[in-house]
Design a protein around this motif. Structure first.
Motif, mmCIF file in Angstrom:
data_model
loop_
_atom_site.group_PDB
_atom_site.id
_atom_site.type_symbol
_atom_site.label_atom_id
_atom_site.label_comp_id
_atom_site.label_asym_id
_atom_site.label_seq_id
_atom_site.Cartn_x
_atom_site.Cartn_y
_atom_site.Cartn_z
ATOM 1 N N ALA A 21 0.781 -1.276 0.103
ATOM 2 C CA ALA A 21 0.136 -0.074 0.007
ATOM 3 C C ALA A 21 0.947 1.144 -0.078
ATOM 4 O O ALA A 21 0.468 2.147 -0.401
ATOM 5 C CB ALA A 21 -0.765 -0.179 1.389
ATOM 6 N N THR A 207 -1.108 10.124 -6.827
ATOM 7 C CA THR A 207 -1.174 8.644 -6.963
ATOM 8 C C THR A 207 -2.805 8.649 -6.897
ATOM 9 O O THR A 207 -3.488 9.090 -5.946
ATOM 10 C CB THR A 207 -0.743 7.905 -5.790
ATOM 11 O OG1 THR A 207 0.931 8.395 -5.348
ATOM 12 C CG2 THR A 207 -0.818 6.356 -5.652
ATOM 13 N N TYR A 209 -5.959 6.012 -6.309
ATOM 14 C CA TYR A 209 -6.236 4.918 -5.509
ATOM 15 C C TYR A 209 -7.643 4.495 -5.876
ATOM 16 O O TYR A 209 -8.403 5.273 -5.676
ATOM 17 C CB TYR A 209 -6.237 5.067 -3.921
ATOM 18 C CG TYR A 209 -4.887 5.612 -3.456
ATOM 19 C CD1 TYR A 209 -4.008 4.508 -3.002
ATOM 20 C CD2 TYR A 209 -4.117 6.753 -3.532
ATOM 21 C CE1 TYR A 209 -2.600 4.781 -2.660
ATOM 22 C CE2 TYR A 209 -3.051 6.866 -3.214
ATOM 23 C CZ TYR A 209 -2.295 5.877 -2.470
ATOM 24 O OH TYR A 209 -0.806 6.244 -2.253
ATOM 25 N N ALA A 213 -7.644 0.212 -2.305
ATOM 26 C CA ALA A 213 -6.119 0.549 -2.020
ATOM 27 C C ALA A 213 -6.085 1.757 -1.091
ATOM 28 O O ALA A 213 -5.269 1.873 -0.350
ATOM 29 C CB ALA A 213 -5.755 1.040 -3.448
ATOM 30 N N TYR A 214 -7.045 2.570 -1.233
ATOM 31 C CA TYR A 214 -6.932 3.978 -0.359
ATOM 32 C C TYR A 214 -7.217 3.424 1.240
ATOM 33 O O TYR A 214 -6.445 3.916 2.007
ATOM 34 C CB TYR A 214 -8.062 4.861 -0.801
ATOM 35 C CG TYR A 214 -7.742 6.287 0.133
ATOM 36 C CD1 TYR A 214 -6.871 7.049 -0.249
ATOM 37 C CD2 TYR A 214 -8.581 6.602 1.209
ATOM 38 C CE1 TYR A 214 -6.622 8.401 0.412
ATOM 39 C CE2 TYR A 214 -8.355 7.636 1.918
ATOM 40 C CZ TYR A 214 -7.376 8.652 1.241
ATOM 41 O OH TYR A 214 -7.112 9.793 2.196
ATOM 42 N N LEU A 217 -3.857 1.844 2.377
ATOM 43 C CA LEU A 217 -2.931 2.852 2.696
ATOM 44 C C LEU A 217 -3.113 3.286 4.257
ATOM 45 O O LEU A 217 -2.488 3.274 4.904
ATOM 46 C CB LEU A 217 -3.021 4.026 1.611
ATOM 47 C CG LEU A 217 -2.086 5.137 2.067
ATOM 48 C CD1 LEU A 217 -0.640 4.658 1.870
ATOM 49 C CD2 LEU A 217 -2.412 6.486 1.261
ATOM 50 N N THR A 250 -12.823 5.886 -7.047
ATOM 51 C CA THR A 250 -11.217 6.121 -7.101
ATOM 52 C C THR A 250 -11.196 7.837 -6.738
ATOM 53 O O THR A 250 -11.920 8.527 -6.655
ATOM 54 C CB THR A 250 -10.516 6.331 -8.607
ATOM 55 O OG1 THR A 250 -11.255 7.146 -9.522
ATOM 56 C CG2 THR A 250 -10.572 4.874 -9.044
#
Length: 265
Positions: A21, A207, A209, A213-214, A217, A250
């Motif tokens: 991540a 970036t 995400y 994915a966010y 992170l 996203t």
């Protein structure tokens, strides 16, 4: 428990997620490091807190010999696997405070998003002592900027935090513009008395995400890891739902890769 001891306990628990991540650093940042030295071809490098070897790999690919000190056993294992094709790179599972390297033996000491975990009473002196005369110190982090994420997303995101994890909610004080991003190290490095010729370099990184994915992170951040597990799961689930439902799945997060360079006195 000191910050340096908390780090492996916090991040090492989620080492594979951390490796997946966390954003990497731009190639131009490593160009800055190499040219500041300038590093000779046979330079020997020491990395403080290599994590899973993300930053290490960028310098290993340039042919340098690197000793990496990483306190987290799981992190160190991933780094060793990632760097297995580079015989001049070694990963030592230890705290920097307890690392017993030979004095004045390194051309560069670098640390990516880790130097703040080292005991502040010894970190600059030990870095100085391990570097050759004229050797370089390179410290770098990703820092959020005023344009880090959209205002609409920020407002909606903070509403989720206030509802689920108010201890992590924050106000709306504007973050600095990319050209204004700095930290206390601009003062701390010269004030240590061990380093001079401070140079600061900044590289903007954007970036994109997905919702998952966010959330991944955020799940690697120390303050989020410190939440009670049920609360953390609910928080990340609601953030994913928010991104999918209202932001087309996203978001773009912009940071500045902030690099401090200095020379051993």
């Amino acid at each position: 428990m000191s910050k340096s001891r908390r780090r492996p306990l916090v991040h090492d628990q989620v080492a594979p997620l951390y490796d997946k991540a966390r954003p990497s650093y731009p190639a131009a940042l490593f160009d800055d490091i190499v040219s500041y030295g300038p590093l000779p071809e046979q330079a020997r490098l020491l990395e403080i807190g290599c994590g899973t070897g993300q930053a290490t790999l960028s310098l290993a690919e340039r042919g340098y010999a690197i000793d990496c000190v990483e306190p987290g056993a799981r992190m160190a294992a991933i780094a060793r696997a990632k760097l297995a094709d580079f015989p001049a790179v070694s990963v030592i599972c230890a705290d920097f405070e307890r690392f017993s390297g030979r004095p004045a033996s390194y051309d560069l000491l670098f640390s990516a998003t880790a130097f703040h975990w080292v005991d502040p009473t010894i970190r600059f002196q030990k870095a100085h002592d391990l570097l050759k005369r004229g050797g370089a110190l390179a410290l770098f982090w990703h820092r959020p900027t005023q344009t880090g994420i959209s205002r609409d997303f920020e407002g909606a995101l903070q509403a989720v935090y206030r509802r689920v994890a108010p201890e992590l909610a924050r106000g709306y004080e504007p973050a600095p513009r990319p050209d204004q991003v700095t930290t206390e190290y601009e003062t701390l490095i010269p004030a240590s008395g061990y380093f001079a010729e401070l140079a600061i370099r900044k590289h903007t990184v954007a970036t994109e995400y997905s919702a998952g994915a966010y959330a991944d992170l955020l799940g690697t951040f120390s303050d989020h890891r410190s939440l009670e597990p049920t609360k953390r799961t609910q928080l990340l689930s609601e953030i994913k739902h928010l991104i999918n439902a209202k932001f087309a799945g996203t978001v773009v997060r912009e940071t500045v890769a902030l690099l401090y360079l200095a020379r051993r006195e």
